[in-house]
Motif scaffolding. Structure first.
Motif, PDB file in Angstrom:
ATOM      1  N   SER A 162      21.968  26.933 112.591  1.00  0.00           N
ATOM      2  CA  SER A 162      21.397  26.044 111.576  1.00  0.00           C
ATOM      3  C   SER A 162      20.969  24.720 112.174  1.00  0.00           C
ATOM      4  CB  SER A 162      22.402  25.815 110.442  1.00  0.00           C
ATOM      5  OG  SER A 162      22.603  27.014 109.717  1.00  0.00           O
ATOM      6  N   ARG A 218      19.105  30.189 105.730  1.00  0.00           N
ATOM      7  CA  ARG A 218      18.172  29.742 104.691  1.00  0.00           C
ATOM      8  C   ARG A 218      18.619  28.449 104.016  1.00  0.00           C
ATOM      9  NH1 ARG A 218      16.972  35.650 101.928  1.00  0.00           N
ATOM     10  NH2 ARG A 218      15.590  36.423 103.577  1.00  0.00           N
ATOM     11  N   PRO A 251       7.607  32.184 108.015  1.00  0.00           N
ATOM     12  CA  PRO A 251       8.980  31.714 108.210  1.00  0.00           C
ATOM     13  C   PRO A 251       9.122  30.991 109.547  1.00  0.00           C
ATOM     14  CG  PRO A 251       8.830  34.056 108.672  1.00  0.00           C
ATOM     15  CD  PRO A 251       7.492  33.644 108.110  1.00  0.00           C
ATOM     16  N   SER A 282      -2.082  29.440  97.958  1.00  0.00           N
ATOM     17  CA  SER A 282      -1.706  28.229  98.684  1.00  0.00           C
ATOM     18  C   SER A 282      -2.677  27.091  98.423  1.00  0.00           C
ATOM     19  CB  SER A 282      -1.625  28.510 100.188  1.00  0.00           C
ATOM     20  OG  SER A 282      -2.890  28.914 100.698  1.00  0.00           O
ATOM     21  N   ARG A 329      12.466  22.570 113.139  1.00  0.00           N
ATOM     22  CA  ARG A 329      11.651  22.306 111.959  1.00  0.00           C
ATOM     23  C   ARG A 329      11.116  20.873 111.982  1.00  0.00           C
ATOM     24  NH1 ARG A 329      14.668  22.281 106.273  1.00  0.00           N
ATOM     25  NH2 ARG A 329      15.454  20.400 107.278  1.00  0.00           N
ATOM     26  N   ARG A 389       3.842  38.143 110.617  1.00  0.00           N
ATOM     27  CA  ARG A 389       4.303  37.384 109.451  1.00  0.00           C
ATOM     28  C   ARG A 389       4.070  35.881 109.601  1.00  0.00           C
ATOM     29  NH1 ARG A 389       8.038  40.021 105.977  1.00  0.00           N
ATOM     30  NH2 ARG A 389       8.273  42.221 106.524  1.00  0.00           N
ATOM     31  N   THR A 401      16.126  26.249 106.191  1.00  0.00           N
ATOM     32  CA  THR A 401      14.706  26.527 106.371  1.00  0.00           C
ATOM     33  C   THR A 401      14.385  27.944 105.897  1.00  0.00           C
ATOM     34  OG1 THR A 401      12.875  26.377 107.961  1.00  0.00           O
ATOM     35  CG2 THR A 401      14.890  27.457 108.719  1.00  0.00           C
ATOM     36  N   ARG A 402      13.132  28.309 105.996  1.00  0.00           N
ATOM     37  CA  ARG A 402      12.698  29.646 105.600  1.00  0.00           C
ATOM     38  C   ARG A 402      12.981  30.622 106.737  1.00  0.00           C
ATOM     39  NH1 ARG A 402       6.483  31.431 103.982  1.00  0.00           N
ATOM     40  NH2 ARG A 402       6.805  33.698 104.141  1.00  0.00           N
ATOM     41  N   VAL A 403      13.735  31.660 106.432  1.00  0.00           N
ATOM     42  CA  VAL A 403      14.101  32.689 107.413  1.00  0.00           C
ATOM     43  C   VAL A 403      13.902  34.054 106.763  1.00  0.00           C
ATOM     44  CG1 VAL A 403      15.953  33.655 108.833  1.00  0.00           C
ATOM     45  CG2 VAL A 403      15.784  31.166 108.522  1.00  0.00           C
ATOM     46  N   GLU A 404      13.292  34.979 107.496  1.00  0.00           N
ATOM     47  CA  GLU A 404      13.149  36.350 107.039  1.00  0.00           C
ATOM     48  C   GLU A 404      13.828  37.280 108.041  1.00  0.00           C
ATOM     49  OE1 GLU A 404       9.096  37.324 106.165  1.00  0.00           O
ATOM     50  OE2 GLU A 404       8.755  35.468 105.044  1.00  0.00           O
ATOM     51  N   ALA A 444       5.561  33.861 111.837  1.00  0.00           N
ATOM     52  CA  ALA A 444       6.783  33.149 112.209  1.00  0.00           C
ATOM     53  C   ALA A 444       6.555  32.332 113.483  1.00  0.00           C
ATOM     54  CB  ALA A 444       7.931  34.130 112.408  1.00  0.00           C
TER      55      ALA A 444
END
Length: 431
Positions: A423, A362, A339, A27, A430, A386, A365-368, A388
């Protein structure tokens, strides 16, 4: 014992990895590259990507056959067991100028600003801030000899490191004049050093006839002691009127723009295609070899590579060395985030549904999601591990009603969100 990476290379690692230092954080590298992109592209620079390997002749002409890079440090590329005359790139400028000439980029509006980032390779001893595979940000401007272009290039280098949070660096600025100025200076150096041939290192004796200015860059302690003893005059003393005026204009611009710099008469570039402005960016936090990078004007390089003369100026800095300087100043770079949402099913029958909801979300945005069923407590702990911001679970009741129970991990607040509105909900979260 597992196989190890080659000496002089690093693995760039994800967040949460053991033994994670700033110099190997993926990063951190991405942040430097993204910051450079933002600063340089706002100034009109376009991204260019050249091969990791080039014909060796590009660097023999473009870096110089008498340099340590060409003589000692280039990695030769073999294919199918045969030496193909290719080398891994030791720096970026020569390859960019080769691409400029080969692809007709002179037809684009001038001055043409180009930038790149990526790995470079040198077969040298490994030390702090210098690997055999290292990474650079590189900026080049082709098509103008105006001192304003030089000053803007220096300002942009400073602006990139300033945008990253570095405050303790300083520019060392010099000039190597025009070809006639250099001829006069080289004649002076031959006159000064010739009576002391027996005290020069082997490399410097070799350079005395071909490239005496490179003696001033010698890594030999004996050579440097001799230079001090003889009180060798600097290149700045030999500047002609035009080069002196150019140098003064660059300084005036930098002073007006608030760029911190010191005139350093010791800065030299030993190759014939260099002209006028030369500079280095230094920071004491990286150790005795404090240079983070540098640049200069190289109006003769395009002709050395077989094209017409094209006025040009550029710079590069090493990302690893810059990260050492940032670490020395205690600059905290942003870490890669987790995420926004981690989603888990409470029973095996709903695992596929959780995956489908995650895949659709997704788009914004970032989703796991969890690949097996989890109890709510375990799902929330895994989401926290993680990184989140939100966690949600879905069971038979939620599936039947078409909703999710979404928990904000920082506050513990839980909300019910319709699957059809997920969504839109995530886009608001976000923002």
């Amino acid at each position: 014992m597992p196989l190890q990476r080659p000496k002089g290379t690093q693995d760039h690692l994800p967040e949460g990895s053991p033994k994670l230092g700033l110099d190997v954080r993926a990063s951190a590298f991405a942040h430097v590259e993204d910051t450079a992109r933002r600063v340089l592209e706002r100034a009109g620079a376009s991204f260019i990507n050249t091969p990791l390997f080039e014909e060796a002749e590009v660097y023999k002409r473009g870096v110089g056959g008498s340099t340590d890079i060409v003589r000692k440090e280039m990695f030769t590329v073999y294919y199918f067991g045969t030496h193909g005359g290719y080398v891994l790139r030791p720096e970026g400028t020569a390859g960019i100028v080769r691409a400029y000439l080969q692809n007709g980029l002179k037809q684009l509006p001038a001055p043409l600003k180009l930038w790149t980032h990526g790995p470079m390779f040198r077969a040298e001893n490994v030390h702090k801030g210098r690997e055999r595979q290292f990474h650079q940000v590189d900026y080049e401007v082709l098509g103008s000899s105006d001192p304003l272009v030089d000053a803007e290039a220096i300002w942009l280098m400073w602006e990139v490191v300033r945008a990253l949070g570095l405050t303790g660096g300083r520019i060392k600025l010099g000039s190597i004049g025009d070809p006639a100025d250099r001829e006069g200076y080289n004649a002076y150096l031959r006159e000064v050093f010739t009576p002391h041939l027996d005290r020069l290192s082997d490399d410097s004796r070799d350079r005395l006839e071909r490239n005496p200015m490179r003696i001033l860059d010698s890594k030999s302690g004996g050579d440097q002691a001799l230079i001090r003893e003889l009180e060798v005059r600097p290149m700045l003393d030999f500047l002609g009127d035009e080069a002196r005026a150019h140098f003064g204009a660059v300084q005036n611009y930098l002073t007006a723009w608030g760029v911190p710099f010191d005139v350093d008469p010791s800065i030299v570039r030993g190759l014939d295609y260099y002209r006028r402005t030369a500079w280095e960016l230094h920071h004491e936090g990286v150790g005795a070899k404090s240079a983070l990078g540098g640049g200069g004007r190289y109006d003769g390089l395009a002709a050395q590579l077989g094209g017409p003369e094209v006025p040009a100026v550029g710079w590069a800095f090493g990302i690893e060395r810059l990260l050492l300087a940032l670490e020395a100043e205690g600059v905290a770079l942003p870490r890669a985030g987790g995420p926004l949402l981690f989603l888990a099913a409470m029973d095996e029958e709903r695992v596929g549904l959780a995956a489908q909801v995650a895949l659709e979300a997704r788009a914004v945005t970032r989703v796991e999601f969890a690949y097996r069923a989890m109890k709510p407590g375990s799902a929330f702990r895994e989401a926290d591990r993680r990184g989140a911001a939100l966690a949600a679970v879905i069971g038979s009741e939620e599936a039947a009603r078409g909703v999710l129970n979404v928990k904000t991990l920082a506050t513990g607040v839980q909300r019910e969100v319709a699957l059809a509105e997920l969504s839109a909900f995530l886009e608001l979260e976000r923002a």
